[in-house]
Design a protein around this motif. Structure first.
Motif, mmCIF file in Angstrom:
data_model
loop_
_atom_site.group_PDB
_atom_site.id
_atom_site.type_symbol
_atom_site.label_atom_id
_atom_site.label_comp_id
_atom_site.label_asym_id
_atom_site.label_seq_id
_atom_site.Cartn_x
_atom_site.Cartn_y
_atom_site.Cartn_z
ATOM 1 N N MET A 1 0.826 -1.204 0.000
ATOM 2 C CA MET A 1 0.000 0.000 0.000
ATOM 3 C C MET A 1 0.867 1.263 0.000
ATOM 4 O O MET A 1 0.482 2.273 -0.571
ATOM 5 N N LEU A 2 2.034 1.194 0.616
ATOM 6 C CA LEU A 2 2.870 2.376 0.740
ATOM 7 C C LEU A 2 3.443 2.827 -0.604
ATOM 8 O O LEU A 2 3.694 4.013 -0.804
ATOM 9 N N HIS A 3 3.614 1.907 -1.551
ATOM 10 C CA HIS A 3 4.146 2.288 -2.855
ATOM 11 C C HIS A 3 3.103 2.998 -3.716
ATOM 12 O O HIS A 3 3.436 3.628 -4.709
ATOM 13 N N VAL A 4 1.839 2.910 -3.350
ATOM 14 C CA VAL A 4 0.759 3.563 -4.093
ATOM 15 C C VAL A 4 0.452 4.951 -3.522
ATOM 16 O O VAL A 4 -0.148 5.787 -4.189
ATOM 17 N N LEU A 5 0.920 5.219 -2.313
ATOM 18 C CA LEU A 5 0.589 6.466 -1.613
ATOM 19 C C LEU A 5 0.963 7.730 -2.396
ATOM 20 O O LEU A 5 0.141 8.647 -2.488
ATOM 21 N N PRO A 6 2.159 7.840 -2.997
ATOM 22 C CA PRO A 6 2.451 9.075 -3.748
ATOM 23 C C PRO A 6 1.503 9.317 -4.917
ATOM 24 O O PRO A 6 1.149 10.459 -5.218
ATOM 25 N N TYR A 7 1.057 8.249 -5.555
ATOM 26 C CA TYR A 7 0.117 8.390 -6.664
ATOM 27 C C TYR A 7 -1.251 8.855 -6.164
ATOM 28 O O TYR A 7 -1.915 9.665 -6.816
ATOM 29 N N LEU A 8 -1.648 8.346 -5.006
ATOM 30 C CA LEU A 8 -2.907 8.789 -4.418
ATOM 31 C C LEU A 8 -2.833 10.253 -3.982
ATOM 32 O O LEU A 8 -3.791 11.009 -4.148
ATOM 33 N N VAL A 9 -1.684 10.652 -3.439
ATOM 34 C CA VAL A 9 -1.501 12.059 -3.053
ATOM 35 C C VAL A 9 -1.551 12.956 -4.286
ATOM 36 O O VAL A 9 -2.188 14.020 -4.266
ATOM 37 N N ALA A 10 -0.897 12.532 -5.362
ATOM 38 C CA ALA A 10 -0.925 13.325 -6.600
ATOM 39 C C ALA A 10 -2.346 13.448 -7.134
ATOM 40 O O ALA A 10 -2.766 14.535 -7.560
ATOM 41 N N ALA A 11 -3.094 12.363 -7.096
ATOM 42 C CA ALA A 11 -4.488 12.415 -7.564
ATOM 43 C C ALA A 11 -5.327 13.313 -6.673
ATOM 44 O O ALA A 11 -6.154 14.092 -7.169
ATOM 45 N N TRP A 12 -5.119 13.235 -5.359
ATOM 46 C CA TRP A 12 -5.889 14.067 -4.428
ATOM 47 C C TRP A 12 -5.572 15.548 -4.633
ATOM 48 O O TRP A 12 -6.486 16.386 -4.664
ATOM 49 N N VAL A 13 -4.296 15.889 -4.785
ATOM 50 C CA VAL A 13 -3.925 17.291 -5.011
ATOM 51 C C VAL A 13 -4.510 17.786 -6.328
ATOM 52 O O VAL A 13 -5.024 18.907 -6.414
ATOM 53 N N PHE A 14 -4.455 16.957 -7.368
ATOM 54 C CA PHE A 14 -5.010 17.353 -8.658
ATOM 55 C C PHE A 14 -6.513 17.574 -8.575
ATOM 56 O O PHE A 14 -7.042 18.568 -9.083
ATOM 57 N N LEU A 15 -7.226 16.656 -7.939
ATOM 58 C CA LEU A 15 -8.681 16.790 -7.828
ATOM 59 C C LEU A 15 -9.073 17.967 -6.940
ATOM 60 O O LEU A 15 -10.085 18.628 -7.200
ATOM 61 N N THR A 16 -8.276 18.252 -5.922
ATOM 62 C CA THR A 16 -8.532 19.424 -5.091
ATOM 63 C C THR A 16 -8.385 20.704 -5.908
ATOM 64 O O THR A 16 -9.218 21.612 -5.812
ATOM 65 N N GLY A 17 -7.348 20.778 -6.727
ATOM 66 C CA GLY A 17 -7.170 21.938 -7.593
ATOM 67 C C GLY A 17 -8.271 22.067 -8.623
ATOM 68 O O GLY A 17 -8.757 23.166 -8.910
ATOM 69 N N CYS A 18 -8.697 20.943 -9.182
ATOM 70 C CA CYS A 18 -9.797 20.977 -10.161
ATOM 71 C C CYS A 18 -11.103 21.413 -9.518
ATOM 72 O O CYS A 18 -11.871 22.168 -10.125
ATOM 73 N N TYR A 19 -11.359 20.959 -8.296
ATOM 74 C CA TYR A 19 -12.570 21.373 -7.597
ATOM 75 C C TYR A 19 -12.540 22.880 -7.334
ATOM 76 O O TYR A 19 -13.539 23.576 -7.557
ATOM 77 N N GLY A 20 -11.409 23.382 -6.874
ATOM 78 C CA GLY A 20 -11.286 24.822 -6.649
ATOM 79 C C GLY A 20 -11.430 25.613 -7.929
ATOM 80 O O GLY A 20 -12.029 26.691 -7.951
ATOM 81 N N LEU A 21 -10.899 25.069 -9.015
ATOM 82 C CA LEU A 21 -11.012 25.744 -10.312
ATOM 83 C C LEU A 21 -12.461 25.777 -10.792
ATOM 84 O O LEU A 21 -12.918 26.789 -11.338
ATOM 85 N N ALA A 22 -13.191 24.706 -10.565
ATOM 86 C CA ALA A 22 -14.581 24.642 -11.013
ATOM 87 C C ALA A 22 -15.507 25.523 -10.176
ATOM 88 O O ALA A 22 -16.512 26.025 -10.681
ATOM 89 N N THR A 23 -15.185 25.729 -8.915
ATOM 90 C CA THR A 23 -16.067 26.496 -8.033
ATOM 91 C C THR A 23 -15.577 27.912 -7.789
ATOM 92 O O THR A 23 -16.186 28.632 -6.994
ATOM 93 N N SER A 24 -14.544 28.336 -8.463
ATOM 94 C CA SER A 24 -13.949 29.651 -8.216
ATOM 95 C C SER A 24 -14.819 30.775 -8.762
ATOM 96 O O SER A 24 -15.334 30.697 -9.871
ATOM 97 N N ARG A 25 -14.981 31.820 -7.975
ATOM 98 C CA ARG A 25 -15.694 33.012 -8.408
ATOM 99 C C ARG A 25 -14.745 34.202 -8.454
ATOM 100 O O ARG A 25 -15.174 35.344 -8.364
#
Length: 116
Positions: A1-25
């Motif tokens: 599981m630990l070898h997958v963690l950086p990929y999950l962090v990258a996906a989470w950071v990307f999705l967080t940025g996309c969510y902020g981009l979609a909801t930005s006013r």
């Protein structure tokens, strides 16, 4: 599981940025969220290029194949990614400044003249 963690962090950071981009006013907030999406690529490149126990790819004092080394191409891509990300952010912020000067707002909903 630990070898997958950086990929999950990258996906989470990307999705967080996309969510902020979609909801930005606010255009400045949107540029910041786009920079967060760009930061996800840094984490992804670091995850791809990492080797456990790897050393710098300099073969002056060791014989090739005796120790694992990290991939220098990934390091070069990460450095290029940082430079491109800074350039894109600077360009977008300059455009936001020009929009604020000409239209008096940075709210995308109030920029009716820019709609097609």
């Amino acid at each position: 599981m630990l070898h997958v963690l950086p990929y999950l962090v990258a996906a989470w950071v990307f999705l967080t940025g996309c969510y902020g981009l979609a909801t930005s006013r606010n255009l400045i907030h949107a540029v910041g969220c786009l920079s967060v999406c760009q930061a996800a690529t840094y984490v992804l490149l670091l995850a791809v290029g990492y080797r456990s126990g790897g050393t710098a790819p300099v073969f002056s004092d060791i014989e090739p194949g005796s120790r694992p080394v990290v991939d220098p191409v990934v390091q070069a891509l990460a450095l290029t990614d940082v430079v491109v990300g800074a350039t894109v952010t600077a360009l977008l912020l300059a455009l936001v400044i020009q929009i604020a000067k000409r239209h008096g707002t940075v709210d995308p909903d109030e920029l009716r003249e820019l709609r097609g």
